[in-house]
Design a protein around this motif. Structure first.
Motif, PDB file in Angstrom:
ATOM      1  N   LYS A  46       0.826  -1.205   0.000  1.00  0.00           N
ATOM      2  CA  LYS A  46       0.000   0.000   0.000  1.00  0.00           C
ATOM      3  C   LYS A  46       0.857   1.250   0.000  1.00  0.00           C
ATOM      4  CE  LYS A  46      -0.400  -0.776   4.864  1.00  0.00           C
ATOM      5  NZ  LYS A  46      -1.305  -1.161   5.909  1.00  0.00           N
ATOM      6  N   GLU A  47       2.086   1.120   0.494  1.00  0.00           N
ATOM      7  CA  GLU A  47       2.977   2.270   0.496  1.00  0.00           C
ATOM      8  C   GLU A  47       3.189   2.741  -0.936  1.00  0.00           C
ATOM      9  OE1 GLU A  47       7.459   3.370   1.984  1.00  0.00           O
ATOM     10  OE2 GLU A  47       6.715   1.322   2.041  1.00  0.00           O
ATOM     11  N   VAL A 113       2.112  -4.912  15.310  1.00  0.00           N
ATOM     12  CA  VAL A 113       2.110  -3.453  15.436  1.00  0.00           C
ATOM     13  C   VAL A 113       2.281  -2.800  14.077  1.00  0.00           C
ATOM     14  CG1 VAL A 113       3.014  -3.533  17.806  1.00  0.00           C
ATOM     15  CG2 VAL A 113       4.610  -3.371  15.857  1.00  0.00           C
ATOM     16  N   SER A 114       1.997  -1.531  14.048  1.00  0.00           N
ATOM     17  CA  SER A 114       2.189  -0.761  12.821  1.00  0.00           C
ATOM     18  C   SER A 114       3.640  -0.877  12.355  1.00  0.00           C
ATOM     19  CB  SER A 114       1.849   0.702  13.114  1.00  0.00           C
ATOM     20  OG  SER A 114       2.010   1.465  11.953  1.00  0.00           O
ATOM     21  N   SER A 116       5.174  -3.475  11.201  1.00  0.00           N
ATOM     22  CA  SER A 116       5.826  -4.779  11.419  1.00  0.00           C
ATOM     23  C   SER A 116       5.902  -5.604  10.146  1.00  0.00           C
ATOM     24  CB  SER A 116       5.098  -5.560  12.520  1.00  0.00           C
ATOM     25  OG  SER A 116       3.728  -5.727  12.195  1.00  0.00           O
ATOM     26  N   GLY A 117       5.223  -5.169   9.100  1.00  0.00           N
ATOM     27  CA  GLY A 117       5.298  -5.891   7.831  1.00  0.00           C
ATOM     28  C   GLY A 117       4.072  -6.723   7.523  1.00  0.00           C
ATOM     29  N   LYS A 118       2.963  -6.400   8.161  1.00  0.00           N
ATOM     30  CA  LYS A 118       1.729  -7.168   7.945  1.00  0.00           C
ATOM     31  C   LYS A 118       1.308  -7.162   6.480  1.00  0.00           C
ATOM     32  CE  LYS A 118      -0.674  -4.620  10.836  1.00  0.00           C
ATOM     33  NZ  LYS A 118       0.367  -3.739  11.388  1.00  0.00           N
ATOM     34  N   ASP A 137      -6.710  -2.145   7.369  1.00  0.00           N
ATOM     35  CA  ASP A 137      -6.711  -0.692   7.511  1.00  0.00           C
ATOM     36  C   ASP A 137      -7.797  -0.045   6.661  1.00  0.00           C
ATOM     37  OD1 ASP A 137      -4.705  -0.629   9.325  1.00  0.00           O
ATOM     38  OD2 ASP A 137      -3.123  -0.087   7.918  1.00  0.00           O
ATOM     39  N   ARG A 215      12.115   0.735   9.895  1.00  0.00           N
ATOM     40  CA  ARG A 215      11.292   0.641   8.692  1.00  0.00           C
ATOM     41  C   ARG A 215      10.176   1.677   8.713  1.00  0.00           C
ATOM     42  NH1 ARG A 215      10.955  -5.964   8.716  1.00  0.00           N
ATOM     43  NH2 ARG A 215      13.107  -6.328   8.088  1.00  0.00           N
ATOM     44  N   ARG A 219       9.480   4.798   6.029  1.00  0.00           N
ATOM     45  CA  ARG A 219       8.275   4.702   5.204  1.00  0.00           C
ATOM     46  C   ARG A 219       7.668   6.080   4.974  1.00  0.00           C
ATOM     47  NH1 ARG A 219       3.304   0.918   7.140  1.00  0.00           N
ATOM     48  NH2 ARG A 219       3.253   2.435   8.851  1.00  0.00           N
ATOM     49  N   HIS A 222       2.249   7.138   4.416  1.00  0.00           N
ATOM     50  CA  HIS A 222       1.305   6.352   5.211  1.00  0.00           C
ATOM     51  C   HIS A 222       0.760   7.237   6.317  1.00  0.00           C
ATOM     52  CE1 HIS A 222      -0.399   3.184   7.693  1.00  0.00           C
ATOM     53  NE2 HIS A 222      -0.194   2.320   6.701  1.00  0.00           N
ATOM     54  N   MET A 224      -0.050   6.566   9.269  1.00  0.00           N
ATOM     55  CA  MET A 224       0.339   6.214  10.642  1.00  0.00           C
ATOM     56  C   MET A 224       1.690   6.831  10.977  1.00  0.00           C
ATOM     57  SD  MET A 224      -1.098   4.269  12.974  1.00  0.00           S
ATOM     58  CE  MET A 224      -0.748   3.343  14.472  1.00  0.00           C
ATOM     59  N   LEU A 252      13.697 -11.287   8.981  1.00  0.00           N
ATOM     60  CA  LEU A 252      13.774 -12.020   7.712  1.00  0.00           C
ATOM     61  C   LEU A 252      13.340 -11.118   6.562  1.00  0.00           C
ATOM     62  CD1 LEU A 252      12.122 -15.420   8.770  1.00  0.00           C
ATOM     63  CD2 LEU A 252      14.562 -14.894   8.601  1.00  0.00           C
ATOM     64  N   SER A 253      13.830 -11.438   5.387  1.00  0.00           N
ATOM     65  CA  SER A 253      13.400 -10.695   4.199  1.00  0.00           C
ATOM     66  C   SER A 253      11.947 -11.071   3.899  1.00  0.00           C
ATOM     67  CB  SER A 253      14.270 -11.069   3.006  1.00  0.00           C
ATOM     68  OG  SER A 253      13.959 -12.395   2.602  1.00  0.00           O
ATOM     69  N   PRO A 254      11.264 -10.272   3.091  1.00  0.00           N
ATOM     70  CA  PRO A 254       9.892 -10.642   2.723  1.00  0.00           C
ATOM     71  C   PRO A 254       9.806 -12.048   2.138  1.00  0.00           C
ATOM     72  CG  PRO A 254      10.294  -8.363   2.109  1.00  0.00           C
ATOM     73  CD  PRO A 254      11.619  -8.911   2.583  1.00  0.00           C
TER      74      PRO A 254
HETATM   75  N1  LIG Z   1      10.557  -8.379   5.703  1.00  0.00           N
HETATM   76  C1  LIG Z   1      10.823  -7.109   5.414  1.00  0.00           C
HETATM   77  N2  LIG Z   1      12.077  -6.706   5.172  1.00  0.00           N
HETATM   78  C2  LIG Z   1      12.344  -5.411   4.897  1.00  0.00           C
HETATM   79  N3  LIG Z   1      11.412  -4.442   4.819  1.00  0.00           N
HETATM   80  C3  LIG Z   1      10.143  -4.788   5.055  1.00  0.00           C
HETATM   81  C4  LIG Z   1       9.772  -6.127   5.347  1.00  0.00           C
HETATM   82  N4  LIG Z   1       8.442  -6.164   5.527  1.00  0.00           N
HETATM   83  C5  LIG Z   1       7.992  -4.918   5.349  1.00  0.00           C
HETATM   84  N5  LIG Z   1       9.006  -4.079   5.062  1.00  0.00           N
HETATM   85  C6  LIG Z   1       8.911  -2.636   4.860  1.00  0.00           C
HETATM   86  O1  LIG Z   1       8.585  -2.087   6.130  1.00  0.00           O
HETATM   87  C7  LIG Z   1       7.593  -1.083   6.005  1.00  0.00           C
HETATM   88  C8  LIG Z   1       6.342  -1.504   6.778  1.00  0.00           C
HETATM   89  O2  LIG Z   1       5.805  -2.655   6.152  1.00  0.00           O
HETATM   90  P1  LIG Z   1       4.238  -2.829   5.995  1.00  0.00           P
HETATM   91  O3  LIG Z   1       3.602  -1.611   5.437  1.00  0.00           O
HETATM   92  O4  LIG Z   1       4.031  -4.122   5.300  1.00  0.00           O
HETATM   93  O5  LIG Z   1       3.850  -2.971   7.532  1.00  0.00           O
HETATM   94  P2  LIG Z   1       2.398  -2.968   8.207  1.00  0.00           P
HETATM   95  O6  LIG Z   1       2.505  -3.788   9.443  1.00  0.00           O
HETATM   96  O7  LIG Z   1       1.375  -3.369   7.219  1.00  0.00           O
HETATM   97  O8  LIG Z   1       2.223  -1.469   8.588  1.00  0.00           O
HETATM   98  P3  LIG Z   1       0.895  -0.697   9.013  1.00  0.00           P
HETATM   99  O9  LIG Z   1       0.146  -1.555   9.955  1.00  0.00           O
HETATM  100  O10 LIG Z   1       1.392   0.542   9.671  1.00  0.00           O
HETATM  101  O11 LIG Z   1       0.131  -0.429   7.776  1.00  0.00           O
HETATM  102  C9  LIG Z   1       7.348  -0.901   4.515  1.00  0.00           C
HETATM  103  O12 LIG Z   1       8.156   0.150   4.058  1.00  0.00           O
HETATM  104  C10 LIG Z   1       7.788  -2.231   3.924  1.00  0.00           C
HETATM  105  O13 LIG Z   1       8.225  -2.105   2.611  1.00  0.00           O
END
Ligand SMILES: Nc1ncnc2c1ncn2[C@@H]1O[C@H](COP(=O)(O)OP(=O)(O)OP(=O)(O)O)[C@@H](O)[C@H]1O
Ligand SMILES: O=C(O)[C@H](O)[C@@H](O)[C@H](O)[C@H](O)CO
Length: 290
Positions: A46-47, A113-114, A116-118, A137, A215, A219, A222, A224, A252-254
Motif C-alpha cells: 500500500k505504500e 504493530v504498525s 511490522s510488515g503485515k 486498515d 522501517r 516509510r 502512510h 500512521m 527475515l526478508s519478505p
Molecule cells: N521483511 C521485510 N524486510 C524489509 N522491509 C520490510 C519487510 N516487511 C515490510 N518491510 C517494509 O517495512 C515497512 C512496513 O511494512 P508494511 O507496510 O508491510 O507494515 P504494516 O505492518 O502493514 O504497517 P501498518 O500496519 O502501519 O500499515 C514498509 O516500508 C515495507 O516495505
C-alpha cells in the motif's frame, strides 16, 4: 510443538472450492489448474500504491467462474500437503503454540504493530496461495484513521466496530468456503478473541523493535506516524499458548518470511506451491530462529 490436526476437506467442500478456483484439492493436477487460474499479478504494498485490496466473495472478479480459463500449464512443482512428524516439522516458533486448522476454511490474520510488515507478508501470502485479501486498515472507520493520523492512539471503543467488520469478512469467507488473508493489528488477546475461530490462524511478524522502528521511519506516504509505534508496542499482548498462531521473525526478508509461513502451512496440511514466486530458495531450508 504439539501435534496439529491435518486439514481434512469434505468432498462437498472440495467441490465447492474447486468451483471457486481456490487451491483445495487432493488431486495434484486439479491443484495445479486451480493455482494457475487464481494467480494474480504480484500485488504492490500500500505504500507504493496508496490503496489496498479488498475482495469479498461474490464481488471479486477472481471469485467468479471464468468462462474461458486458460489451459493448464504443466511442470509446476508443488509441495503436497504433508502430515507433520517430528522430522518434518519446521523450526520451532517463538510462541511454541499449536497451529490447528481443524476442518474449516482457513483464514490467515496477519497481525502485529504498525510497521511490522503485515501488509507485505499478507500480500505475498494472498498472491501465492490465490486466497482473497482484505487490508484491515481499509475498513477502519474514517474517524479512527483521522485519530491515528493526528498521532492519537486508538482506544478499545474505537477498535470494537472495526474488529467486528473484520469478523464479518471472515464469517462470510468461511461460510462461502473461500480461504482468505487479512491484515489486522489484533494487538490484544481480547481483540483476537473476537476474530478467532476454527480455521483462523494468526500470523505474527515480530521481533526486534528497532527493525520495525527503522522501517517505519523510512516509510513515506502512510497515515500512521512513527510516533505511535511506542503505544502500539505497549498495547501489544503476546500470543498465548492456546492461540492458533505462527510467529515470523521481522528480521527475515519478505521472501524468507513468506517461505517460513508457507512451510508452517504446508506442515499443517495446506497445499502450497513448492516454488512460490518471491519465496524461492528458502522454502525448504531452515528459517532463522524466531
Ligand atoms: N521483511 C521485510 N524486510 C524489509 N522491509 C520490510 C519487510 N516487511 C515490510 N518491510 C517494509 O517495512 C515497512 C512496513 O511494512 P508494511 O507496510 O508491510 O507494515 P504494516 O505492518 O502493514 O504497517 P501498518 O500496519 O502501519 O500499515 C514498509 O516500508 C515495507 O516495505
Ligand atoms: O489497532 C490499531 O491501533 C490500528 O489497527 C493500527 O495498528 C493501524 O491500523 C495499523 O497499524 C496501520 O498503521
Amino acid at each position: 510443538m504439539a501435534s496439529a490436526a491435518t486439514l481434512t476437506v469434505s468432498p462437498a467442500v472440495a467441490a465447492r472450492s474447486l468451483r471457486r478456483r481456490t487451491p483445495w484439492s487432493t488431486s495434484v493436477e486439479e491443484y495445479v489448474r486451480c493455482i494457475d487460474e487464481t494467480r494474480t499479478p504480484a500485488r504492490q504494498t500500500k505504500e507504493a500504491h496508496g490503496h489496498h485490496h479488498h475482495r469479498r466473495p461474490g464481488r471479486s472478479p477472481d471469485a467468479r467462474p471464468r468462462a474461458a480459463a486458460p489451459p493448464p500449464r504443466t511442470g509446476r512443482r508443488l509441495r503436497p500437503p504433508v502430515t507433520p512428524t517430528p522430522a518434518n516439522e519446521p523450526a520451532p516458533r517463538r510462541t511454541g503454540t499449536p497451529m490447528s486448522l481443524h476442518s474449516s476454511t482457513p483464514v490467515l490474520i496477519v497481525m502485529g504493530v504498525s510497521g511490522s510488515g503485515k501488509s507485505t507478508l499478507a500480500s505475498g501470502l494472498s498472491t501465492t496461495l490465490g486466497w482473497d485479501f482484505l487490508e484491515g486498515d481499509e475498513v477502519h472507520p474514517a474517524a479512527n484513521v483521522a485519530k491515528m493520523a493526528a498521532g492519537t492512539p486508538l482506544t478499545d471503543e474505537d477498535r470494537w466496530p472495526w474488529l467486528r467488520s473484520i469478523r464479518r469478512w471472515i464469517d462470510e469467507h468461511q461460510a462461502a468456503g473461500t480461504p482468505g488473508v487479512v491484515t489486522c493489528s489484533s494487538l490484544k488477546r481480547s481483540y483476537r478473541d473476537v476474530l478467532a475461530a476454527n480455521g483462523v490462524v494468526f500470523v505474527h511478524p515480530t521481533g526486534d523493535e528497532r527493525i520495525i522502528a527503522t522501517r517505519m521511519a523510512a516509510r513515506t506516504g502512510h497515515y500512521m506516524p512513527a510516533s505511535l509505534l511506542a503505544s502500539q508496542l505497549a498495547t501489544l499482548e503476546p500470543l498465548q499458548p492456546d492461540e492458533n498462531a505462527i510467529a515470523v521473525d521481522v528480521s527475515l526478508s519478505p521472501a524468507e518470511q513468506l517461505a517460513f509461513t508457507l512451510d508452517h502451512l504446508a506442515a499443517h496440511g495446506v497445499a502450497v506451491p513448492l516454488d512460490p514466486e518471491g519465496a524461492s530458495g528458502t522454502a525448504s531450508g531452515t528459517p532463522a530462529a524466531v
